[in-house]
Design an enzyme around this catalytic site. Structure first.
Site, PDB file in Angstrom:
ATOM      1  N   ASN A 270       7.641   4.675 -46.256  1.00 58.14           N
ATOM      2  CA  ASN A 270       6.782   4.214 -47.340  1.00 58.14           C
ATOM      3  C   ASN A 270       7.190   2.843 -47.871  1.00 58.14           C
ATOM      4  O   ASN A 270       6.378   2.129 -48.436  1.00 58.14           O
ATOM      5  CB  ASN A 270       6.792   5.235 -48.479  1.00 58.14           C
ATOM      6  CG  ASN A 270       5.607   6.174 -48.390  1.00 58.14           C
ATOM      7  OD1 ASN A 270       4.465   5.726 -48.387  1.00 58.14           O
ATOM      8  ND2 ASN A 270       5.885   7.460 -48.297  1.00 58.14           N
ATOM      9  N   ASN A 295       4.995  16.606 -45.320  1.00 60.30           N
ATOM     10  CA  ASN A 295       3.749  16.162 -45.950  1.00 60.30           C
ATOM     11  C   ASN A 295       2.558  17.068 -45.630  1.00 60.30           C
ATOM     12  O   ASN A 295       2.671  18.026 -44.860  1.00 60.30           O
ATOM     13  CB  ASN A 295       3.448  14.710 -45.573  1.00 60.30           C
ATOM     14  CG  ASN A 295       3.175  14.556 -44.093  1.00 60.30           C
ATOM     15  OD1 ASN A 295       2.787  15.513 -43.425  1.00 60.30           O
ATOM     16  ND2 ASN A 295       3.381  13.373 -43.562  1.00 60.30           N
ATOM     17  N   ILE A 296       1.416  16.738 -46.193  1.00 56.54           N
ATOM     18  CA  ILE A 296       0.247  17.619 -46.082  1.00 56.54           C
ATOM     19  C   ILE A 296      -0.209  17.804 -44.631  1.00 56.54           C
ATOM     20  O   ILE A 296      -0.713  18.861 -44.275  1.00 56.54           O
ATOM     21  CB  ILE A 296      -0.950  17.102 -46.924  1.00 56.54           C
ATOM     22  CG1 ILE A 296      -1.333  15.675 -46.552  1.00 56.54           C
ATOM     23  CG2 ILE A 296      -0.678  17.215 -48.398  1.00 56.54           C
ATOM     24  CD1 ILE A 296      -2.683  15.240 -47.131  1.00 56.54           C
ATOM     25  N   CYS A 358       6.946  12.860 -55.341  1.00 56.23           N
ATOM     26  CA  CYS A 358       6.833  12.799 -53.881  1.00 56.23           C
ATOM     27  C   CYS A 358       6.153  11.470 -53.604  1.00 56.23           C
ATOM     28  O   CYS A 358       6.651  10.438 -54.036  1.00 56.23           O
ATOM     29  CB  CYS A 358       6.072  13.997 -53.341  1.00 56.23           C
ATOM     30  SG  CYS A 358       4.536  14.373 -54.207  1.00 56.23           S
ATOM     31  N   SER A 359       5.009  11.460 -52.929  1.00 57.56           N
ATOM     32  CA  SER A 359       4.333  10.183 -52.741  1.00 57.56           C
ATOM     33  C   SER A 359       3.401   9.924 -53.918  1.00 57.56           C
ATOM     34  O   SER A 359       3.643   9.063 -54.744  1.00 57.56           O
ATOM     35  CB  SER A 359       3.557  10.190 -51.426  1.00 57.56           C
ATOM     36  OG  SER A 359       4.461  10.276 -50.351  1.00 57.56           O
ATOM     37  N   ASP A 360       2.348  10.734 -54.020  1.00 56.76           N
ATOM     38  CA  ASP A 360       1.423  10.543 -55.125  1.00 56.76           C
ATOM     39  C   ASP A 360       1.718  11.464 -56.294  1.00 56.76           C
ATOM     40  O   ASP A 360       1.117  11.353 -57.356  1.00 56.76           O
ATOM     41  CB  ASP A 360      -0.017  10.740 -54.645  1.00 56.76           C
ATOM     42  CG  ASP A 360      -0.455   9.592 -53.746  1.00 56.76           C
ATOM     43  OD1 ASP A 360      -0.100   8.441 -54.050  1.00 56.76           O
ATOM     44  OD2 ASP A 360      -1.131   9.848 -52.737  1.00 56.76           O
ATOM     45  N   TRP A 362       1.141  14.725 -56.525  1.00 54.20           N
ATOM     46  CA  TRP A 362       0.191  15.796 -56.866  1.00 54.20           C
ATOM     47  C   TRP A 362       0.212  16.951 -55.862  1.00 54.20           C
ATOM     48  O   TRP A 362      -0.554  17.871 -55.976  1.00 54.20           O
ATOM     49  CB  TRP A 362      -1.220  15.238 -57.055  1.00 54.20           C
ATOM     50  CG  TRP A 362      -1.739  14.348 -55.956  1.00 54.20           C
ATOM     51  CD1 TRP A 362      -1.615  14.550 -54.615  1.00 54.20           C
ATOM     52  CD2 TRP A 362      -2.490  13.137 -56.111  1.00 54.20           C
ATOM     53  NE1 TRP A 362      -2.226  13.550 -53.926  1.00 54.20           N
ATOM     54  CE2 TRP A 362      -2.779  12.666 -54.816  1.00 54.20           C
ATOM     55  CE3 TRP A 362      -2.944  12.409 -57.211  1.00 54.20           C
ATOM     56  CZ2 TRP A 362      -3.508  11.483 -54.591  1.00 54.20           C
ATOM     57  CZ3 TRP A 362      -3.665  11.254 -56.979  1.00 54.20           C
ATOM     58  CH2 TRP A 362      -3.938  10.788 -55.690  1.00 54.20           C
ATOM     59  N   ASP A 363       1.060  16.874 -54.861  1.00 54.09           N
ATOM     60  CA  ASP A 363       1.166  18.008 -53.935  1.00 54.09           C
ATOM     61  C   ASP A 363       2.548  18.660 -54.018  1.00 54.09           C
ATOM     62  O   ASP A 363       2.716  19.675 -54.671  1.00 54.09           O
ATOM     63  CB  ASP A 363       0.893  17.541 -52.504  1.00 54.09           C
ATOM     64  CG  ASP A 363      -0.546  17.097 -52.318  1.00 54.09           C
ATOM     65  OD1 ASP A 363      -1.429  17.830 -52.782  1.00 54.09           O
ATOM     66  OD2 ASP A 363      -0.785  16.024 -51.740  1.00 54.09           O
ATOM     67  N   LYS A 400      -5.510  17.639 -56.000  1.00 55.69           N
ATOM     68  CA  LYS A 400      -6.854  17.340 -55.503  1.00 55.69           C
ATOM     69  C   LYS A 400      -7.465  18.571 -54.828  1.00 55.69           C
ATOM     70  O   LYS A 400      -7.581  18.633 -53.600  1.00 55.69           O
ATOM     71  CB  LYS A 400      -6.791  16.167 -54.526  1.00 55.69           C
ATOM     72  CG  LYS A 400      -6.196  14.910 -55.164  1.00 55.69           C
ATOM     73  CD  LYS A 400      -6.640  13.645 -54.452  1.00 55.69           C
ATOM     74  CE  LYS A 400      -6.043  13.562 -53.050  1.00 55.69           C
ATOM     75  NZ  LYS A 400      -6.597  12.411 -52.308  1.00 55.69           N
TER      76      LYS A 400
END
Lengths: 659, 538
Positions: A270, A295-296, A358-360, A362-363, A400
């Site tokens: 990143n 990750n997702i 994490c990254s954003d 929200w997960d 999300k």
């Protein structure tokens, strides 16, 4: 109406449709459809109906016929397989892990069903979602009240906020600083508006560090945010101040933990994109830690692989275990639980504040914060507390749901079972601490069902801001679940357990992580235990309370008789006969099945009444399937000249097995 | 205590020993070695902890000594010559039990440590059966004159009136001369006399001719068991054996032979003099092969499983691959699905079944007893289950002495060890998980039985056959475990509070997703259960 447009191709006959449909609804149907069982050679013949919201299969020529209701929103994929001699196979995979395999006799019918479903299962605007046509026969006021049942302001009050170190900030009142955050945010009192705004500019999607849980005993806070836009060398003084402020707000610890829930490699990658992680040299008083949750995309692939493995027919034990390993699913589950344990220890044992991202944010952040709070605070292990937790960590902080659960036709790369994993982690904890949770696993499964059903407004959209707009015309799931909460209670829940173990310390030995059969095979009845402890205990409790009622009535009768001896010729008989009226259910001891309850409250109801955990009408037989379903071997009845011996009916009852 | 025992005990008492159990704080106390027990008592005023460990249950012992003073010490120094220099030395022994418990003792004094270790080694592996603890166990509340055992073939026969017109009791084995591993009395078809039986027995390995073990009331079908026929390479046949099997079913009926070996194994067995029932001579019997692992393979599977459980890495993938590699759950799966097949033949298709493998003393019994649990509500009661175990395992001649000589931790070379009985308990546990209301007993009973099969205060699992038990007068000189468990105060510990009798068959699901690892049996800690359930904690 779009539905009418879609289905005009069907030969729309009005027949005796499924039980719950209003008599005159327009409902195209296909007859003589075969339903094949996924794991054995059993087939059922019946009729397929298509309504505006559901695809319905009704077994034909059987009294009390078996019905399958599939909500269009639950359908993940429809596949037309190559033609066979018996007809045209149609394979439907659902997001709630139901897999149905129909064989439609005529290819043209099959194509009609196929193309109608394809249109129906890809809604493009929110208006087309079930939530906007669902009507549970409530008036406007009831609907409003339903939305007010879960109140996050009250929740932060419960946590002792605001307090001398933490304040409510109005900086995001109009979603101006961060549009994926809620309006109300709690920040350290020393964090001024310029610091907040500056910090938010240095964080991915403007998601700056805010408080999400407060551990009052040690005055330690759990905060969440997204990754910093640090790249290889960028700094932001306001962001550094922000972390300093979080650290200073806690007098118990001289430093704050920063948990980056990603694997280090991902975080490094990143940096090349101008994002990254906190440099310990720039931030005084932080302790930085990677946790390594994938990750997702990895999670999506993992679940897919898992479902492939467990969907295999005649799977051997070894292939099952190898497949479980290679899917990595349990490894990921364990990684999340491990991270939550780390968080919990830092807060409850060391008394340090922790910033999770994490990254954003929200997960993985939502997973870890929510699970950590569940370990730290017994309130979240109650039915209502769990709703609050989900409302806070998932809904308000902008998980999300629309993208991850594929509510509208969107980018398939955004779909990921992040919330499913969270529920799975909770289930693993329930297995380790059976007395700690007020709700049973059926509550989790029901939540999973509705995250995808789009029947209620709670999970629609991608952020709180979006949801606010959609709220006005939809109903709240929380009100619905609270109204039938008796279905989701854990009979062995012990509040005193919570007193003795306010903080849960789960074991992380690998054998404590298990495949959640009741979730991923919830519709594959042959795999479930044939008798359910949960159902049995609920039944016992129910009949117990009925017996208590009876005792009360008898007491009342006897005291009445004692006080008015003159009328004793009439009254006892009447009282006894009123007792007698209730006795059938007293003997069966069955809680009112959801089927009946729903028929009363709504006409075009929610899907799958066969899924009611207690919908078995209290039958208490051994629900063994027939021996053949279990596939012990290929007994050819080549020389069985004799008549079959009187067979005990070992078929399942109407309901899916519980437990 | 006889001389032989005391010879083995050089140091009987050691003070200041530290006991470490997994997931528990360490305890300090006195360790004492007696002829049959290791006793540890915590030195504390109140609520002190005591551990009484049957030496027979020690599977492996590992010792390590360290000398803190840095010069060599020789353990040969006798107890009288205790030197002051030894006070700086210490030792540790780790005891791995047959029930998979692991205990660690830190013992001050190298010499004491070595003495204790060698006593445990010697006393835990006594060869003679009559030296074992059951011959000395004399609790106050039990008397040797009480009945030993719960049932006999006579009783079974007497209670099943519908057997009487076609089946009879035979005493052909009254001197154990026809079959060494059968009880004196067996149930056989009326049409077959004792002379024919004896001839048929000579055609079966170990003389284990087909006998009735279960009668299915609803349709009159039966389950029988035997060992393999000795057809050999040149396809010998035996008229008497054929007659015996024919007499078990009607002229018009067909029966199934469930062979617990693969077809290939059965073929190969002919080279060693064994074999299978050929279709040509047994017209009315249809043979199905279901391969079940046995002997060494099963023992190694258990060893690997226990090893996997002890892996300290906490790595998920490693655990799953080790679990897979142990193949234990596959064995559970085969046992349940073969038993399901037998039950299906009897209940659904209405055929009688004969089960055998090679000797008919391991997998055969596993399958016949599981099939009975599936079919027969009586065997799911507390007493009924113990009776089933007594009939199908103890009296039917499962060689407990060899099979349970060692468990998963032992470093000794494997001889005839095999956890077939443990596998039965595991499969029963799986049934209990799938039908939580159907069994009258709980997991605790299964754990207790697993423990007692390997080391016990009682005589029930001693020896390998009724003949041996008679010769050593086991029934006269030991107490019966099953009778003991049925006493009211004991029974309460083992009943399933959810039990509700059902007359239906309980068909287990054999999908891999439906099977679970029995962690109770592996003695893995569960946070909400107490660690030791048995008399280990006094």
């Amino acid at each position: 109406m779009r539905f009418e447009k879609v289905i005009k191709i069907w030969g729309g006959l009005l027949g005796s449709g499924p039980s719950k449909l209003p008599p005159h609804s327009f409902c195209p149907q296909v007859e003589q459809v075969k339903l094949l069982d996924r794991f054995n050679n059993k087939t059922t013949t019946g009729t397929l109906y298509l309504t505006a919201t559901h695809l319905i299969f009704v077994e034909s020529n059987v009294p009390g016929a078996h019905e399958i209701w599939i909500l269009h929103h639950h359908i993940a994929s429809v596949e037309k397989l190559s033609l066979t001699t018996s007809g045209c196979p149609l394979l439907i995979q659902c997001r709630n892990f139901r897999v149905v395999h129909f064989v439609v006799p005529r290819e043209r019918d099959c194509h009609d069903v196929y193309s109608s479903l394809l249109r129906l299962l890809r809604p493009v605007s929110y208006d087309e979602l079930y939530a906007f046509s669902y009507n549970p026969k409530q008036n406007e006021q009831q609907r409003e009240v339903g939305w007010q049942l879960i109140d996050l302001t009250a929740e932060f009050e419960r946590l002792g906020l605001p307090c001398d170190q933490w304040q409510l900030s109005d900086v995001n009142r109009d979603y101006k600083v961060c549009e994926t955050y809620p309006r109300d945010l709690y920040v350290p009192i020393t964090a001024s508006k310029p610091i907040i705004v500056g910090s938010s500019k240095f964080r991915s999607k403007g998601r700056f560090p805010v408080l999400t849980y407060f551990y009052q005993e040690k005055k330690a806070a759990v905060c969440r945010c997204s990754q910093p836009l640090s790249g290889f060398s960028a700094r932001c003084l306001e962001d550094e101040h922000m972390l300093q402020a979080i650290s200073k707000a806690n007098h118990n610890s001289r430093f704050v933990y920063v948990m980056d829930t990603r694997p280090k490699l991902n975080a490094l990658a990143n940096r090349a994109a101008g994002k990254g992680y906190e440099n310990e040299d720039n931030y005084s008083n932080i302790r930085f830690q990677f946790v390594g949750i994938e990750n997702i995309h990895v999670m999506r692939a993992s679940l897919q692989k898992l479902l492939e493995v467990v969907g295999t027919r005649s799977l051997s034990v070894n292939d099952y275990l190898l497949g479980l390993e290679s899917s990595g699913w349990l490894r990921h589950i364990k990684a999340i639980v491990d991270a939550a344990i780390f968080l919990t220890k830092a807060v409850t044992v060391e008394g340090a504040s922790v910033l999770v991202h994490c990254s954003d944010g929200w997960d993985r952040t939502a997973q870890v914060c929510a699970l950590g709070a569940l370990l730290m605070d017994p309130y979240y292990r109650t039915l209502k507390g769990f709703m609050v937790l989900i409302e806070k960590e998932w809904i308000s902080f902008g998980h999300k749901f629309a993208d991850r659960c594929d509510q509208l036709d969107g980018d398939p790369r955004e779909v990921s079972p992040v919330f499913t994993q969270f529920l799975d982690c909770v289930w693993q904890l329930m297995e380790q601490f059976p007395q700690a949770f007020e709700f049973s696993e059926w509550f989790l499964i029901q939540l999973h069902e509705h995250v995808h059903s789009c029947q209620f407004g709670n999970f629609l959209g991608n952020s709180q801001r979006q949801r606010e707009e959609l709220k006005d015309r939809t109903y709240s799931l929380w009100a619905h679940l609270l109204s039938e909460q008796h279905n989701y209670l854990n009979p062995v829940y012990s509040p005193s357990f919570a007193e003795r173990h306010p903080v849960l310390e789960p074991s992380t030995q690998p054998w404590n992580f298990k495949f959640w059969r009741n979730m991923y095979h919830q519709f594959d009845r042959t795999m479930h235990p044939r008798q359910s402890i949960l159902k049995h205990t609920l039944t016992l409790k129910e009949s117990n309370s009925k017996l208590e009622d009876t005792a009360h009535t008898l007491q009342a009768v006897s005291s009445y008789l004692l006080s008015s001896p003159l009328r004793c010729t009439n009254t006892p008989l009447q009282s006894l006969s009123s007792l007698h009226d209730s006795s059938p259910s007293l003997i069966l001891g069955a809680p009112l099945s959801r089927k009946e309850a729903q028929q009363e409250e709504e006409v075009l109801g929610e899907e799958a009444l066969e899924d009611a955990p207690d919908g078995n009408g209290g039958e208490r037989t051994v629900e063994g399937s027939s021996a053949t379903e279990n596939g012990y071997g290929e007994l050819q009845s080549s020389f069985s000249s004799k008549n079959e011996p009187a067979m005990v009916s070992l078929e399942f009852g109407v309901a899916r097995m519980t437990c | 205590m006889t001389m032989e025992f005391s010879e083995h005990i050089k140091t009987a008492n050691v003070d200041d020993v530290v006991l470490k159990l997994p997931l528990r704080p360490a305890l300090k106390g006195t360790l004492c070695v007696t002829a049959h027990h290791l006793v540890f008592s915590e030195r504390k005023e109140e609520g002190s902890y005591q551990l009484l460990l049957l030496l027979r249950s020690v599977d492996a012992i590992e010792k390590s000594v360290e000398n803190l003073l840095g010069y060599p010490q020789y353990p040969s120094a006798g107890p009288g010559q205790r030197m002051t220099g030894l006070s700086g030395s210490s030792g540790t022994i780790v005891i791995k039990c047959k029930d998979l418990r692991i205990l660690q003792f830190d013992i001050p004094g190298m010499e004491e440590c070595l003495n204790v270790a060698s006593s445990i080694e010697a006393l835990s592996s006594l060869e003679s059966v009559t030296e074992l603890y059951p011959f000395f166990h004399r609790p106050r509340e039990l008397s040797l004159s009480e009945p030993w055992g719960l049932s006999s073939p006579q009783q079974q026969y007497a209670q099943t009136e519908r057997l009487w017109d076609r089946w009879r009791l035979s005493k052909v084995n009254r001197n154990f001369s026809v079959c060494m591993s059968y009880p004196r009395t067996v149930i056989v078809p009326c049409a077959i006399d004792d002379i024919t039986l004896a001839k048929a027995a000579s055609f079966r390995q170990g003389g284990r001719f087909p006998v009735l073990c279960y009668y299915h009331r609803s349709n009159g079908m039966v389950i029988m068991r035997s060992s393999q026929p000795m057809t050999g390479a040149n396809r010998k046949r035996c008229r008497e054996d054929e007659l015996l099997l024919q007499a078990a079913i009607d002229e018009s009926e067909m029966g199934y032979i469930i062979d617990t070996r693969s077809a290939q194994q059965a073929q190969q067995a002919r080279m060693a003099g064994g074999g299978f029932e050929s279709k040509a001579f047994y017209h009315h019997w249809r043979r199905l092969h279901r391969h079940l692992e046995r002997g060494k393979v099963l023992q190694e599977s258990l060893i690997k499983l226990v090893e996997a459980c002890g892996d300290p890495s906490q790595n998920m993938d490693r655990w799953l691959s080790k679990l897979e590699n142990s193949k234990w759950l596959s064995h559970v799966h085969s046992a349940l699905s073969t038993a399901g097949l037998v039950a299906e033949c009897v209940e659904r298709d209405g055929h009688s079944v004969l089960v055998h493998g090679f000797e008919g003393t391991d997998t055969t019994l596993l399958v016949t007893s599981l099939a009975q649990l599936i079919l027969d509500p009586a065997s799911r009661t507390f007493r009924g289950f113990l009776q089933l175990l007594e009939r199908e395992w103890v009296q039917a001649g499962h060689p407990f002495r060899q099979r349970c000589a060692h468990s998963a931790h032992s470093h000794a070379r494997l001889r005839q060890e095999c956890p077939a009985f443990l596998l039965l308990l595991d499969a029963t546990w799986q049934l209990g998980r799938q039908f939580p209301l159907a069994l009258e007993f709980s997991e605790v009973l299964l754990l207790r039985l697993a423990q007692d099969a390997y080391a016990s205060d009682y005589g029930t699992f001693l020896c390998s056959s009724e003949q041996e038990r008679c010769a050593l007068q086991v029934k006269e000189n030991t107490h019966c475990l099953f009778q003991f468990l049925l006493r009211r105060e004991e029974r309460e510990k083992y009943v399933n509070p959810l039990y509700e009798a059902t007359d239906l068959a309980i068909w287990p699901s054999v999908h891999p997703q439906s099977l679970q690892l029995w962690t109770g049996g592996q003695n893995m800690p569960k946070p909400w259960t107490r660690l030791e359930k048995r008399s280990g904690l006094l």
